[in-house]
Design a protein around this motif. Sequence first.
Motif, PDB file in Angstrom:
ATOM      1  N   LEU A   7      -4.512   9.568  11.372  1.00  0.00           N
ATOM      2  CA  LEU A   7      -4.905   8.165  11.332  1.00  0.00           C
ATOM      3  C   LEU A   7      -6.187   7.960  10.524  1.00  0.00           C
ATOM      4  CD1 LEU A   7      -4.110   7.062  14.995  1.00  0.00           C
ATOM      5  CD2 LEU A   7      -2.924   6.333  12.914  1.00  0.00           C
ATOM      6  N   THR A   8      -7.076   8.938  10.571  1.00  0.00           N
ATOM      7  CA  THR A   8      -8.326   8.804   9.816  1.00  0.00           C
ATOM      8  C   THR A   8      -8.077   8.781   8.314  1.00  0.00           C
ATOM      9  OG1 THR A   8      -9.618   9.830  11.584  1.00  0.00           O
ATOM     10  CG2 THR A   8     -10.592   9.835   9.379  1.00  0.00           C
ATOM     11  N   PRO A   9      -7.334   9.740   7.738  1.00  0.00           N
ATOM     12  CA  PRO A   9      -7.052   9.644   6.305  1.00  0.00           C
ATOM     13  C   PRO A   9      -6.160   8.456   5.939  1.00  0.00           C
ATOM     14  CG  PRO A   9      -5.938  11.550   7.263  1.00  0.00           C
ATOM     15  CD  PRO A   9      -6.891  11.047   8.295  1.00  0.00           C
ATOM     16  N   ILE A  10      -5.289   8.042   6.844  1.00  0.00           N
ATOM     17  CA  ILE A  10      -4.464   6.857   6.573  1.00  0.00           C
ATOM     18  C   ILE A  10      -5.351   5.623   6.423  1.00  0.00           C
ATOM     19  CG2 ILE A  10      -2.823   5.258   7.645  1.00  0.00           C
ATOM     20  CD1 ILE A  10      -1.334   7.714   8.748  1.00  0.00           C
ATOM     21  N   HIS A  11      -6.269   5.449   7.367  1.00  0.00           N
ATOM     22  CA  HIS A  11      -7.189   4.311   7.291  1.00  0.00           C
ATOM     23  C   HIS A  11      -8.045   4.412   6.026  1.00  0.00           C
ATOM     24  CE1 HIS A  11     -10.818   1.926   8.158  1.00  0.00           C
ATOM     25  NE2 HIS A  11     -10.016   1.186   8.925  1.00  0.00           N
ATOM     26  N   ALA A  12      -8.509   5.602   5.706  1.00  0.00           N
ATOM     27  CA  ALA A  12      -9.345   5.790   4.513  1.00  0.00           C
ATOM     28  C   ALA A  12      -8.580   5.442   3.243  1.00  0.00           C
ATOM     29  CB  ALA A  12      -9.844   7.231   4.453  1.00  0.00           C
ATOM     30  N   SER A  13      -7.285   5.746   3.217  1.00  0.00           N
ATOM     31  CA  SER A  13      -6.466   5.431   2.042  1.00  0.00           C
ATOM     32  C   SER A  13      -6.357   3.927   1.841  1.00  0.00           C
ATOM     33  CB  SER A  13      -5.069   6.044   2.204  1.00  0.00           C
ATOM     34  OG  SER A  13      -4.251   5.702   1.106  1.00  0.00           O
ATOM     35  N   PHE A  14      -6.139   3.203   2.928  1.00  0.00           N
ATOM     36  CA  PHE A  14      -6.078   1.736   2.818  1.00  0.00           C
ATOM     37  C   PHE A  14      -7.425   1.171   2.365  1.00  0.00           C
ATOM     38  CE2 PHE A  14      -2.225   2.114   5.364  1.00  0.00           C
ATOM     39  CZ  PHE A  14      -1.437   1.107   4.848  1.00  0.00           C
ATOM     40  N   ALA A  15      -8.500   1.700   2.920  1.00  0.00           N
ATOM     41  CA  ALA A  15      -9.828   1.214   2.540  1.00  0.00           C
ATOM     42  C   ALA A  15     -10.113   1.498   1.070  1.00  0.00           C
ATOM     43  CB  ALA A  15     -10.883   1.868   3.419  1.00  0.00           C
ATOM     44  N   ARG A  16      -9.698   2.671   0.605  1.00  0.00           N
ATOM     45  CA  ARG A  16      -9.935   3.061  -0.778  1.00  0.00           C
ATOM     46  C   ARG A  16      -9.142   2.193  -1.755  1.00  0.00           C
ATOM     47  NH1 ARG A  16      -9.210   7.881   0.222  1.00  0.00           N
ATOM     48  NH2 ARG A  16      -7.003   8.071  -0.320  1.00  0.00           N
ATOM     49  N   ARG A  17      -7.961   1.784  -1.346  1.00  0.00           N
ATOM     50  CA  ARG A  17      -7.095   0.989  -2.226  1.00  0.00           C
ATOM     51  C   ARG A  17      -7.188  -0.513  -1.954  1.00  0.00           C
ATOM     52  NH1 ARG A  17      -3.145   2.181  -5.315  1.00  0.00           N
ATOM     53  NH2 ARG A  17      -1.848   0.501  -4.431  1.00  0.00           N
ATOM     54  N   GLN A  18      -8.197  -0.936  -1.239  1.00  0.00           N
ATOM     55  CA  GLN A  18      -8.272  -2.345  -0.840  1.00  0.00           C
ATOM     56  C   GLN A  18      -8.280  -3.294  -2.028  1.00  0.00           C
ATOM     57  OE1 GLN A  18     -10.310  -3.762   2.787  1.00  0.00           O
ATOM     58  NE2 GLN A  18     -11.792  -4.689   1.382  1.00  0.00           N
ATOM     59  N   ASP A  19      -8.981  -2.963  -3.086  1.00  0.00           N
ATOM     60  CA  ASP A  19      -9.027  -3.849  -4.251  1.00  0.00           C
ATOM     61  C   ASP A  19      -7.640  -4.008  -4.872  1.00  0.00           C
ATOM     62  OD1 ASP A  19     -11.713  -4.257  -3.905  1.00  0.00           O
ATOM     63  OD2 ASP A  19     -12.339  -2.851  -5.483  1.00  0.00           O
ATOM     64  N   GLU A  20      -6.899  -2.908  -4.973  1.00  0.00           N
ATOM     65  CA  GLU A  20      -5.539  -2.975  -5.537  1.00  0.00           C
ATOM     66  C   GLU A  20      -4.616  -3.793  -4.625  1.00  0.00           C
ATOM     67  OE1 GLU A  20      -7.381  -0.293  -5.290  1.00  0.00           O
ATOM     68  OE2 GLU A  20      -7.250   0.907  -7.141  1.00  0.00           O
ATOM     69  N   ILE A  21      -4.782  -3.608  -3.314  1.00  0.00           N
ATOM     70  CA  ILE A  21      -3.964  -4.369  -2.359  1.00  0.00           C
ATOM     71  C   ILE A  21      -4.268  -5.860  -2.478  1.00  0.00           C
ATOM     72  CG2 ILE A  21      -3.489  -4.757   0.090  1.00  0.00           C
ATOM     73  CD1 ILE A  21      -4.255  -1.768   0.529  1.00  0.00           C
ATOM     74  N   LEU A  22      -5.534  -6.208  -2.528  1.00  0.00           N
ATOM     75  CA  LEU A  22      -5.927  -7.610  -2.662  1.00  0.00           C
ATOM     76  C   LEU A  22      -5.408  -8.216  -3.953  1.00  0.00           C
ATOM     77  CD1 LEU A  22      -9.608  -7.578  -1.343  1.00  0.00           C
ATOM     78  CD2 LEU A  22      -7.710  -8.928  -0.399  1.00  0.00           C
ATOM     79  N   ASP A  23      -5.442  -7.444  -5.021  1.00  0.00           N
ATOM     80  CA  ASP A  23      -4.964  -7.944  -6.315  1.00  0.00           C
ATOM     81  C   ASP A  23      -3.480  -8.292  -6.245  1.00  0.00           C
ATOM     82  OD1 ASP A  23      -5.336  -8.388  -9.242  1.00  0.00           O
ATOM     83  OD2 ASP A  23      -3.907  -6.729  -9.382  1.00  0.00           O
ATOM     84  N   LEU A  24      -2.698  -7.435  -5.602  1.00  0.00           N
ATOM     85  CA  LEU A  24      -1.264  -7.703  -5.491  1.00  0.00           C
ATOM     86  C   LEU A  24      -0.998  -8.887  -4.561  1.00  0.00           C
ATOM     87  CD1 LEU A  24       1.585  -7.007  -6.277  1.00  0.00           C
ATOM     88  CD2 LEU A  24       1.610  -5.229  -4.499  1.00  0.00           C
ATOM     89  N   ILE A  25      -1.762  -8.984  -3.475  1.00  0.00           N
ATOM     90  CA  ILE A  25      -1.604 -10.136  -2.577  1.00  0.00           C
ATOM     91  C   ILE A  25      -1.904 -11.423  -3.333  1.00  0.00           C
ATOM     92  CG2 ILE A  25      -2.486 -11.323  -0.531  1.00  0.00           C
ATOM     93  CD1 ILE A  25      -3.029  -8.566   0.707  1.00  0.00           C
ATOM     94  N   ARG A  26      -2.986 -11.420  -4.089  1.00  0.00           N
ATOM     95  CA  ARG A  26      -3.368 -12.610  -4.853  1.00  0.00           C
ATOM     96  C   ARG A  26      -2.250 -13.008  -5.829  1.00  0.00           C
ATOM     97  NH1 ARG A  26      -8.275 -14.988  -6.704  1.00  0.00           N
ATOM     98  NH2 ARG A  26      -9.499 -13.399  -5.628  1.00  0.00           N
ATOM     99  N   LYS A  27      -1.709 -12.028  -6.544  1.00  0.00           N
ATOM    100  CA  LYS A  27      -0.628 -12.323  -7.497  1.00  0.00           C
ATOM    101  C   LYS A  27       0.587 -12.908  -6.784  1.00  0.00           C
ATOM    102  CE  LYS A  27      -1.870  -8.814 -10.932  1.00  0.00           C
ATOM    103  NZ  LYS A  27      -1.499  -7.494 -11.533  1.00  0.00           N
ATOM    104  N   LEU A  28       0.886 -12.370  -5.603  1.00  0.00           N
ATOM    105  CA  LEU A  28       2.054 -12.847  -4.856  1.00  0.00           C
ATOM    106  C   LEU A  28       1.832 -14.287  -4.381  1.00  0.00           C
ATOM    107  CD1 LEU A  28       4.690 -11.319  -4.165  1.00  0.00           C
ATOM    108  CD2 LEU A  28       3.808 -11.029  -1.858  1.00  0.00           C
ATOM    109  N   VAL A  29       0.633 -14.581  -3.902  1.00  0.00           N
ATOM    110  CA  VAL A  29       0.321 -15.927  -3.425  1.00  0.00           C
ATOM    111  C   VAL A  29       0.341 -16.928  -4.575  1.00  0.00           C
ATOM    112  CG1 VAL A  29      -1.477 -17.363  -2.374  1.00  0.00           C
ATOM    113  CG2 VAL A  29      -0.990 -15.097  -1.441  1.00  0.00           C
ATOM    114  N   GLU A  30      -0.066 -16.503  -5.757  1.00  0.00           N
ATOM    115  CA  GLU A  30      -0.089 -17.402  -6.915  1.00  0.00           C
ATOM    116  C   GLU A  30       1.306 -17.718  -7.435  1.00  0.00           C
ATOM    117  OE1 GLU A  30      -2.738 -15.311  -9.519  1.00  0.00           O
ATOM    118  OE2 GLU A  30      -4.537 -16.285  -8.679  1.00  0.00           O
ATOM    119  N   LEU A  31       2.314 -16.994  -6.956  1.00  0.00           N
ATOM    120  CA  LEU A  31       3.710 -17.317  -7.262  1.00  0.00           C
ATOM    121  C   LEU A  31       4.234 -18.200  -6.130  1.00  0.00           C
ATOM    122  CD1 LEU A  31       4.950 -13.784  -8.378  1.00  0.00           C
ATOM    123  CD2 LEU A  31       4.458 -15.732  -9.867  1.00  0.00           C
TER     124      LEU A  31
END
Length: 384
Positions: A7-31
């Motif tokens: 769970l610790t490395p899983i959480h760290a992976s999400f935290a590390r990729r947060q900018d990429e995740i936010l970018d994709l969410i933003r693109k999806l919302v803009e559609l």
Amino acid sequence: MFDSSLLTPIHASFARRQDEILDLIRKLVELESPSGDIEGSRAVVDLLVEGARTIPAIDSVERIPVPDYGEHFRVRAFDRPMNDVGTTLLLGHTDTVHPRGALCSDSVRAEERLYGPGVFDMKGSCVLALEVLRTLAALDVTPSRPVVLLLTCDEETGSLTGRQLVEDEARHAAQVLVLEPPVPGGQVKTARKGVGIWTVTAHGIAAHAGLSSEAGASAILELARQTERFHSMTASGTTFNVGLVRGGTRVNVVAAEAVIEVEVRFSCASEARLIDQLMNNLRPFDERVHLTVNGGINRMPMERTPRVASLYEHAREIAAQLGFELGEQAVGGASDGNFVAAMNVAVLDGLGIDGDGAHAAHEHILISDIARRGALLAGMVASL
């Protein structure tokens, strides 16, 4: 057996990729993809397919067209030949209630929260589901069950075509994790009310309102009495609401016809049967008026069964290992999770990213919850 230390490395992976995740969410919302918008639905699926193609754990990607409506989206991951164990089904939807044009220049903006139409309900969580599969693959964590992600395009308008897909996948599932928004504050949903919708038409007798009103039988008066009766039956666990009324032709004519639309919400199956019986045997107050009733139960309630409670306890244990308390709540709104619950499949709802403002102008998700919620969902997929 799932190693909880992952769970610790899983959480760290999400935290590390947060900018990429936010970018994709933003693109999806803009559609923009309001229910029934074919172009918007296809554009959203285009983006999801593009993202899914980069995840090695995904074995198949399907676009399921709905004529004159849009496209459903389904992926299968971590599949294994001749595997007869039940799947873990991740369930959500890509359509929103926001009409095309709701998006303006400052609609999608990030502060401590990411704002945008449909971001909370539930485009942010559509992206989160893909990221769960990506994270598990990247960390070489293989769930014991195959995983199916199903995102329908018509949930907000009653799942007229999506329901069959949901039920077909649920038949092969050991459990279903619904990505709908949590209760603001992060609580998951362990019970949902069911919904029934009926149209009641009154056929009365027209007459001149001034010269011979007594010869008439007012359809409007009849439905006013029925409305009062319905609302008087609202009690704990059951609510009646007459939300639409129309009728009559002119102010000086006793109305020969009128229509009301009634929505009823209920907490248990036994109450649903009683309400269905009531509506199917509705009698007029004025015997000269004839009533026509159309409609029925759209979704049975999702009740907090032992299987639901067990799934919640499992989620709560994972949340505790991640350092937070995961609460639960029963809610009045329905989702596609209701269809699953009616099939006696274990289901847990409200697993999406925390936020607020579903269906409203201030709709948003909490950026700080992305890694935590992603780790919770990934932990569940890996350990069930």
